[in-house]
Design a protein around this motif. Sequence first.
Motif, short mmCIF file in Angstrom:
data_model
loop_
_atom_site.label_atom_id
_atom_site.label_comp_id
_atom_site.label_asym_id
_atom_site.label_seq_id
_atom_site.Cartn_x
_atom_site.Cartn_y
_atom_site.Cartn_z
N ASN A 209 7.96 4.67 0.78
CA ASN A 209 7.74 3.27 1.14
C ASN A 209 7.33 3.11 2.60
OD1 ASN A 209 7.80 0.46 0.30
ND2 ASN A 209 9.51 0.27 1.72
N SER A 210 7.81 3.98 3.47
CA SER A 210 7.46 3.89 4.89
C SER A 210 6.00 4.26 5.15
CB SER A 210 8.38 4.78 5.73
OG SER A 210 8.10 6.14 5.51
N SER A 211 5.34 4.83 4.16
CA SER A 211 3.93 5.23 4.33
C SER A 211 2.95 4.25 3.69
CB SER A 211 3.71 6.62 3.73
OG SER A 211 3.76 6.56 2.31
N THR A 212 3.43 3.07 3.30
CA THR A 212 2.55 2.12 2.61
C THR A 212 1.61 1.43 3.57
OG1 THR A 212 4.17 0.34 2.76
CG2 THR A 212 4.20 1.67 0.75
N TYR A 213 0.55 0.89 3.00
CA TYR A 213 -0.40 0.06 3.75
C TYR A 213 -0.63 -1.21 2.95
CZ TYR A 213 -3.70 1.96 0.36
OH TYR A 213 -4.34 2.33 -0.80
N GLY A 214 -0.96 -2.29 3.64
CA GLY A 214 -1.16 -3.59 2.99
C GLY A 214 0.10 -4.42 3.09
N ALA A 215 -0.06 -5.68 3.46
CA ALA A 215 1.10 -6.55 3.67
C ALA A 215 1.58 -7.22 2.38
CB ALA A 215 0.76 -7.62 4.72
N VAL B 256 13.85 9.58 -1.05
CA VAL B 256 12.43 9.78 -1.35
C VAL B 256 11.71 8.43 -1.40
CG1 VAL B 256 10.78 10.53 -3.14
CG2 VAL B 256 12.70 12.00 -2.49
N ILE B 257 12.29 7.47 -2.08
CA ILE B 257 11.66 6.14 -2.16
C ILE B 257 11.49 5.55 -0.76
CG2 ILE B 257 11.94 3.78 -3.01
CD1 ILE B 257 11.08 5.82 -5.20
N TYR C 87 8.88 0.57 -3.14
CA TYR C 87 10.30 0.24 -2.96
C TYR C 87 10.93 -0.23 -4.27
CZ TYR C 87 8.35 -4.50 -2.55
OH TYR C 87 7.65 -5.66 -2.77
N LEU C 88 10.13 -0.56 -5.28
CA LEU C 88 10.65 -0.94 -6.59
C LEU C 88 11.10 0.27 -7.41
CD1 LEU C 88 8.09 -3.73 -7.55
CD2 LEU C 88 10.43 -4.02 -6.71
N ALA C 89 10.76 1.47 -6.93
CA ALA C 89 11.18 2.74 -7.56
C ALA C 89 10.82 2.79 -9.04
CB ALA C 89 12.67 2.97 -7.35
N LYS C 90 9.55 2.69 -9.34
CA LYS C 90 9.06 2.75 -10.72
C LYS C 90 8.54 4.16 -10.98
CE LYS C 90 8.83 -1.96 -11.56
NZ LYS C 90 8.75 -2.76 -12.75
N ASP D 260 -2.38 11.21 -0.19
CA ASP D 260 -2.33 12.07 1.00
C ASP D 260 -0.96 11.99 1.65
OD1 ASP D 260 -4.91 13.01 0.70
OD2 ASP D 260 -5.78 11.52 2.04
N ASP D 261 -0.44 10.78 1.81
CA ASP D 261 0.88 10.62 2.42
C ASP D 261 1.99 11.11 1.50
OD1 ASP D 261 -0.08 9.55 4.80
OD2 ASP D 261 0.00 7.49 4.04
N MET D 262 1.94 10.68 0.24
CA MET D 262 3.00 11.06 -0.69
C MET D 262 2.98 12.56 -0.96
SD MET D 262 4.01 9.38 -4.29
CE MET D 262 5.18 10.20 -5.36
N GLY D 263 1.81 13.13 -1.10
CA GLY D 263 1.70 14.56 -1.37
C GLY D 263 2.20 15.42 -0.22
#
Length: 185
Positions: free
Chosen positions: A134-140, A129-130, A89-92, A148-151
Amino acid sequence: MSYKPYPKYKASGVEWIGEIPEGWASRRLKYSLILWSEKAGEVGQKDFRMALENVEGWTGRFVSTGSEFEGEGVRFKCGDLLFGKLRPYLAKVYKADTSGTAVGEFFVLKPNSDINSRYMFYRLLTKEVIDVVNSSTYGAKMPRTNWDDMGSLQLPVPSMFEQTKIAAFLDRKTAQIDNLIEIKR
Protein backbone atom coordinates in the motif's frame (compact mmCIF):
# COMPACT_ATOMS: atom_id res chain seq x y z
CA MET A 1 11.22 -15.02 27.77
CA SER A 2 10.18 -15.40 24.12
CA TYR A 3 9.94 -18.82 22.55
CA LYS A 4 11.84 -19.35 19.30
CA PRO A 5 10.89 -22.59 17.52
CA TYR A 6 14.08 -22.69 15.39
CA PRO A 7 17.55 -23.21 16.89
CA LYS A 8 19.25 -20.42 14.92
CA TYR A 9 18.13 -17.19 13.29
CA LYS A 10 19.76 -14.73 10.92
CA ALA A 11 19.06 -11.19 9.81
CA SER A 12 16.71 -11.05 6.83
CA GLY A 13 18.22 -7.83 5.55
CA VAL A 14 14.77 -6.23 5.60
CA GLU A 15 13.81 -4.04 8.55
CA TRP A 16 10.11 -4.91 8.67
CA ILE A 17 10.83 -8.66 8.48
CA GLY A 18 13.56 -8.77 11.12
CA GLU A 19 15.17 -12.13 11.77
CA ILE A 20 14.27 -15.33 9.95
CA PRO A 21 15.21 -18.95 10.65
CA GLU A 22 18.71 -19.78 9.43
CA GLY A 23 17.54 -22.23 6.75
CA TRP A 24 15.12 -19.77 5.16
CA ALA A 25 15.83 -17.46 2.24
CA SER A 26 14.81 -13.86 1.78
CA ARG A 27 14.04 -12.97 -1.81
CA ARG A 28 12.08 -10.61 -3.98
CA LEU A 29 8.50 -11.55 -4.78
CA LYS A 30 9.21 -11.50 -8.53
CA TYR A 31 11.55 -14.49 -8.01
CA SER A 32 8.79 -16.50 -6.30
CA LEU A 33 5.76 -15.52 -8.37
CA ILE A 34 5.50 -14.90 -12.11
CA LEU A 35 3.24 -12.08 -13.27
CA TRP A 36 0.89 -13.56 -15.86
CA SER A 37 -0.70 -11.38 -18.51
CA GLU A 38 -2.20 -13.75 -21.08
CA LYS A 39 -5.27 -11.92 -22.32
CA ALA A 40 -8.44 -13.99 -22.33
CA GLY A 41 -10.11 -12.12 -25.17
CA GLU A 42 -13.83 -11.52 -24.91
CA VAL A 43 -15.19 -13.24 -21.85
CA GLY A 44 -17.80 -15.88 -22.66
CA GLN A 45 -21.01 -16.42 -20.73
CA LYS A 46 -19.83 -19.76 -19.31
CA ASP A 47 -16.36 -18.57 -18.26
CA PHE A 48 -15.71 -18.27 -14.54
CA ARG A 49 -15.00 -14.58 -13.96
CA MET A 50 -13.40 -12.99 -10.96
CA ALA A 51 -13.58 -9.27 -10.18
CA LEU A 52 -12.42 -7.35 -7.11
CA GLU A 53 -15.95 -7.32 -5.74
CA ASN A 54 -15.87 -11.15 -5.70
CA VAL A 55 -13.09 -11.26 -3.11
CA GLU A 56 -13.69 -10.61 0.57
CA GLY A 57 -10.91 -8.46 1.96
CA TRP A 58 -8.49 -9.99 4.47
CA THR A 59 -9.95 -13.50 4.08
CA GLY A 60 -9.64 -14.21 0.36
CA ARG A 61 -13.06 -15.81 0.29
CA PHE A 62 -15.10 -15.83 -2.90
CA VAL A 63 -18.21 -13.65 -2.75
CA SER A 64 -20.87 -14.28 -5.35
CA THR A 65 -22.44 -11.22 -6.96
CA GLY A 66 -25.01 -10.76 -9.68
CA SER A 67 -22.71 -8.48 -11.66
CA GLU A 68 -22.07 -9.00 -15.34
CA PHE A 69 -18.52 -8.46 -16.56
CA GLU A 70 -17.65 -7.37 -20.06
CA GLY A 71 -14.43 -6.89 -21.95
CA GLU A 72 -11.11 -8.67 -21.81
CA GLY A 73 -9.47 -10.15 -18.80
CA VAL A 74 -6.42 -12.19 -17.87
CA ARG A 75 -6.58 -15.97 -17.77
CA PHE A 76 -5.74 -17.78 -14.54
CA LYS A 77 -5.52 -21.43 -13.57
CA CYS A 78 -6.11 -23.44 -10.41
CA GLY A 79 -3.39 -22.60 -7.89
CA ASP A 80 -2.72 -19.11 -9.25
CA LEU A 81 -2.96 -16.14 -6.92
CA LEU A 82 -4.96 -13.03 -7.74
CA PHE A 83 -3.84 -9.86 -5.99
CA GLY A 84 -6.04 -6.76 -6.12
CA LYS A 85 -3.77 -3.94 -7.27
CA LEU A 86 -6.46 -1.25 -6.89
CA ARG A 87 -6.68 -0.03 -3.29
CA PRO A 88 -4.34 -2.72 -1.95
CA TYR A 89 -5.20 -1.69 1.62
CA LEU A 90 -8.45 -3.66 1.09
CA ALA A 91 -6.31 -6.85 1.03
CA LYS A 92 -8.08 -8.60 -1.84
CA VAL A 93 -6.06 -11.77 -2.41
CA TYR A 94 -7.57 -14.93 -3.86
CA LYS A 95 -6.13 -18.41 -4.41
CA ALA A 96 -7.82 -19.85 -7.47
CA ASP A 97 -9.40 -23.28 -7.04
CA THR A 98 -10.48 -23.37 -10.69
CA SER A 99 -9.51 -21.79 -14.00
CA GLY A 100 -11.12 -18.58 -15.17
CA THR A 101 -10.68 -14.98 -16.17
CA ALA A 102 -9.65 -12.13 -13.89
CA VAL A 103 -11.48 -9.01 -14.96
CA GLY A 104 -10.51 -5.68 -13.57
CA GLU A 105 -7.66 -4.71 -11.35
CA PHE A 106 -5.85 -7.97 -10.52
CA PHE A 107 -2.30 -9.17 -10.82
CA VAL A 108 -2.46 -12.83 -11.83
CA LEU A 109 0.52 -14.50 -10.14
CA LYS A 110 1.79 -17.99 -10.89
CA PRO A 111 3.89 -19.58 -8.12
CA ASN A 112 7.29 -20.97 -9.10
CA SER A 113 7.85 -24.69 -8.54
CA ASP A 114 9.44 -24.07 -5.13
CA ILE A 115 6.46 -22.06 -3.84
CA ASN A 116 3.35 -23.51 -2.18
CA SER A 117 0.44 -21.35 -3.37
CA ARG A 118 -1.43 -21.68 -0.03
CA TYR A 119 1.65 -20.53 1.88
CA MET A 120 2.10 -17.54 -0.43
CA PHE A 121 -1.62 -16.75 -0.20
CA TYR A 122 -1.32 -16.45 3.58
CA ARG A 123 1.95 -14.53 3.29
CA LEU A 124 0.41 -11.97 0.90
CA LEU A 125 -2.52 -11.47 3.28
CA THR A 126 -0.36 -10.41 6.22
CA LYS A 127 -0.78 -6.87 7.49
CA GLU A 128 2.94 -6.22 7.00
CA VAL A 129 2.87 -7.16 3.31
CA ILE A 130 -0.34 -5.23 2.65
CA ASP A 131 1.11 -2.16 4.41
CA VAL A 132 4.34 -2.28 2.36
CA VAL A 133 2.45 -2.76 -0.92
CA ASN A 134 0.00 0.00 0.00
CA SER A 135 2.89 2.40 0.67
CA SER A 136 3.95 2.03 -2.97
CA THR A 137 0.64 3.11 -4.51
CA TYR A 138 0.11 6.01 -6.87
CA GLY A 139 -3.07 7.99 -7.51
CA ALA A 140 -5.16 9.80 -4.92
CA LYS A 141 -8.76 8.76 -5.66
CA MET A 142 -8.06 5.28 -6.98
CA PRO A 143 -4.65 4.28 -5.56
CA ARG A 144 -3.06 1.25 -7.16
CA THR A 145 0.27 -0.46 -7.04
CA ASN A 146 2.41 -1.58 -9.95
CA TRP A 147 4.31 -4.81 -10.47
CA ASP A 148 7.76 -3.18 -10.42
CA ASP A 149 7.19 -2.03 -6.84
CA MET A 150 5.32 -5.10 -5.67
CA GLY A 151 7.71 -7.51 -7.39
CA SER A 152 10.63 -5.88 -5.55
CA LEU A 153 9.09 -6.70 -2.17
CA GLN A 154 11.37 -8.99 -0.10
CA LEU A 155 9.69 -11.95 1.58
CA PRO A 156 10.95 -14.83 3.73
CA VAL A 157 10.84 -18.16 1.89
CA PRO A 158 11.17 -21.44 3.83
CA SER A 159 11.65 -24.84 2.20
CA MET A 160 8.69 -26.32 0.33
CA PHE A 161 8.25 -28.83 3.17
CA GLU A 162 7.96 -26.00 5.73
CA GLN A 163 5.70 -23.94 3.45
CA THR A 164 3.33 -26.91 3.20
CA LYS A 165 3.32 -27.41 6.99
CA ILE A 166 2.72 -23.70 7.64
CA ALA A 167 -0.13 -23.56 5.11
CA ALA A 168 -1.75 -26.70 6.58
CA PHE A 169 -1.50 -25.25 10.09
CA LEU A 170 -3.08 -21.97 8.96
CA ASP A 171 -5.80 -23.85 7.07
CA ARG A 172 -6.69 -25.76 10.27
CA LYS A 173 -6.66 -22.65 12.45
CA THR A 174 -8.75 -20.70 9.92
CA ALA A 175 -11.30 -23.54 9.79
CA GLN A 176 -11.49 -23.57 13.61
CA ILE A 177 -12.06 -19.82 13.73
CA ASP A 178 -14.69 -20.02 10.98
CA ASN A 179 -16.44 -22.78 12.91
CA LEU A 180 -16.45 -20.73 16.13
CA ILE A 181 -17.85 -17.73 14.26
CA GLU A 182 -20.61 -19.91 12.80
CA ILE A 183 -21.47 -21.31 16.25
CA LYS A 184 -21.60 -17.78 17.66
CA ARG A 185 -24.05 -16.72 14.93
